[in-house]
Scaffold this active site. Structure first.
Site, PDB file in Angstrom:
ATOM      1  N   ASP A   1      -8.056  12.941  -7.730  1.00 57.85           N
ATOM      2  CA  ASP A   1      -7.587  14.154  -8.124  1.00 57.85           C
ATOM      3  C   ASP A   1      -7.640  15.315  -7.044  1.00 57.85           C
ATOM      4  OD1 ASP A   1      -7.208  16.594  -9.364  1.00 57.85           O
ATOM      5  OD2 ASP A   1      -8.308  16.442 -11.138  1.00 57.85           O
TER       6      ASP A   1
ATOM      7  N   HIS B   1      -2.856  -1.828   8.052  1.00 62.22           N
ATOM      8  CA  HIS B   1      -3.607  -2.871   7.450  1.00 62.22           C
ATOM      9  C   HIS B   1      -4.570  -3.590   8.390  1.00 62.22           C
ATOM     10  CE1 HIS B   1      -5.171  -5.346   4.503  1.00 62.22           C
ATOM     11  NE2 HIS B   1      -4.157  -5.835   3.634  1.00 62.22           N
TER      12      HIS B   1
END
Length: 456
Positions: A399, A167
């Site tokens: 996807d 992060h």
């Protein structure tokens, strides 16, 4: 589901498929406060048509090959954190020839007694730990660990993709930019369609000296100093506070009702209507506060980690790769929040967000640079509701060529009492999934709050 009995099969590393050379870029003021956060974990579940070992191996190789290509542009994720010993400035660095820079860690595992449906429950994250790398690992440990780790776990009828991102080098917008780019390449795109903007010093170029001895939360280390363990596999973590996590699914019609209610009593003086985010935010804030059984005189704080790409001067592109977020705070007495109609709290949130312009961001940065402070959870505010992630992230469009994810969740890292993650609803439209972490008693009361659930 106490244990998923995950068995690790293999661990490899993936680097860009072309020579990058030696690159480095200093971390900037927007990045540095997150060094003592944990790696940010995301978990995606996919159904797979091919169930056999060969089918899983084909998927893994396809994902690795796509990763090699996407890392040509997002090469920073293949690197490590570095630190200039002379001036104490942190940076992200990549070097093809550096012996200790292995690239992205990829773990292959199997839990073939568990189905995707077993894992798309609305409750809890503790069972997810076995599906995610780097539980309880600090971003600071990116000095000697990969900045991205991926665990691909074969399920009975699908795949669990667990990702741990450092992060200190990227926020949610950059995370999902990378994930969507990786998916596009795996689905047949010859290259990344929107390359990342890697010049983070264009957003801020102040060189900030930081001491490496960063204190942790008291329950994380007895001596107050971080002790990264390069030999740890990242799957051990001190016992967390007794929290419960739950996903509350708000349909498009529920979202519209919440927004209509908050905007029903707008004054006729041209006041700006409350956005979908502001309306849902105050709905969550008020009902979580009520579920906590706080006294009227106690203070409650609302915090949102807001994207500043279009707020800074000059504005940065959406493809800016790094952290370009800041926490925006507002607060009030519990009694005032509950006694007033929802537009009272919505107005507090709206004013705080609108006030956070380029001047405010610059002021916050200068204040932090003058006295650098590494964030801890108590900094989110007392009795807080803190919102991260965004329903604008197109997480269900990720996807890889074998269908859209069945579910998207956050891992157990970076959770505390009052942390909220927002995701678009799987059912589409304007639906929103609200993932909340709360103390167990408060969560039980929230689950019975029909007004919160929009069942009245």
């Amino acid at each position: 589901m106490a244990s998923l009995n995950v068995k690790v099969l293999d661990k490899t590393h993936v680097k860009p498929s072309k020579i990058i050379g030696k690159r480095e870029c200093q971390l900037v003021t927007f990045d540095l406060p997150y060094l003592a956060f944990y790696y940010n974990q995301k978990l995606l579940f996919y159904k797979l048509d091919k169930n056999g070992e060969n089918g899983f191996k084909e998927v893994v190789e396809k994902l690795k090959e796509g990763l090699r290509v996407v890392l040509e542009e997002f090469y920073q994720l293949s690197g490590r954190l570095g630190k200039d010993d002379e001036d104490g400035v942190f940076r992200v660095e990549y070097d093809d020839d550096h012996e200790g820079m292995d690239g992205v860690e990829v773990v292959e595992a199997v839990a073939d007694q568990i189905s995707v449906e077993d894992l798309t429950v609305e409750e809890g994250t503790s069972s997810f730990k076995e599906l995610l790398p780097y539980n309880g690992v600090l971003n600071l440990e990116g000095l000697h660990r990969p900045l991205l780790a991926v665990q691909l776990t074969k399920l009975k009828d699908g795949l669990a993709m667990g990702c741990a991102f450092n992060h200190a080098i990227l926020d949610g917008t950059s995370t999902w930019h990378f994930m969507s780019s990786w998916a596009q390449v795996c689905s047949g795109s010859p290259a990344v369609t929107v390359p990342p903007f890697l010049e983070r010093t264009k957003a801020r170029n102040t060189r900030v000296k930081l001491n490496l001895s960063i204190p942790l939360d008291p329950h994380e280390a007895s001596n107050g100093e971080s002790k990264p363990d390069p030999e740890s596999n990242g799957h051990e973590k001190p016992d967390p506070p007794q929290l419960r996590e739950r996903v509350f699914k708000f349909s498009e019609s529920s979202i519209d009702k919440i927004k209509s209610k908050v905007n029903a009593s707008l004054p006729s003086d041209g006041s700006k209507p409350f956005s979908t985010f502001q309306s849902l935010a105050v709905h969550v804030w008020r009902h979580v506060t009520r579920a906590r059984n706080l006294k009227p005189e106690e203070i409650t704080v609302f915090t949102v980690f807001a994207d500043c790409r279009k707020r800074v001067d000059p504005p940065m592109p959406d493809s800016y790769f790094g952290n370009l977020i800041q926490a925006i705070f507002t607060g009030t007495a519990v009694g005032l929040l509950s006694a007033h109609p929802p537009e009272f709290g919505a107005s507090l949130i709206q004013k705080a967000i609108e006030a956070h312009d380029a001047k405010a961001i610059d002021g916050r940065n200068k204040e932090w640079e003058a006295a650098p402070k590494i964030f801890q959870w108590k900094d989110a505010g007392v009795n807080c509701v803190a919102v991260g992630s965004s329903p604008r992230f197109k997480v269900y469009d990720v996807d890889f060529g074998f269908g859209k994810p069945e579910s998207v969740r956050s891992g157990s890292n970076n959770r505390f009492d009052g942390m909220v993650y927002l995701y678009p609803g799987k059912i589409g439209g304007r639906s929103i999934d609200v993932e909340i972490s709360l103390e167990a008693g408060a969560m039980e009361r929230l689950e019975m709050d029909k007004e919160f659930l929009m069942e009245v």
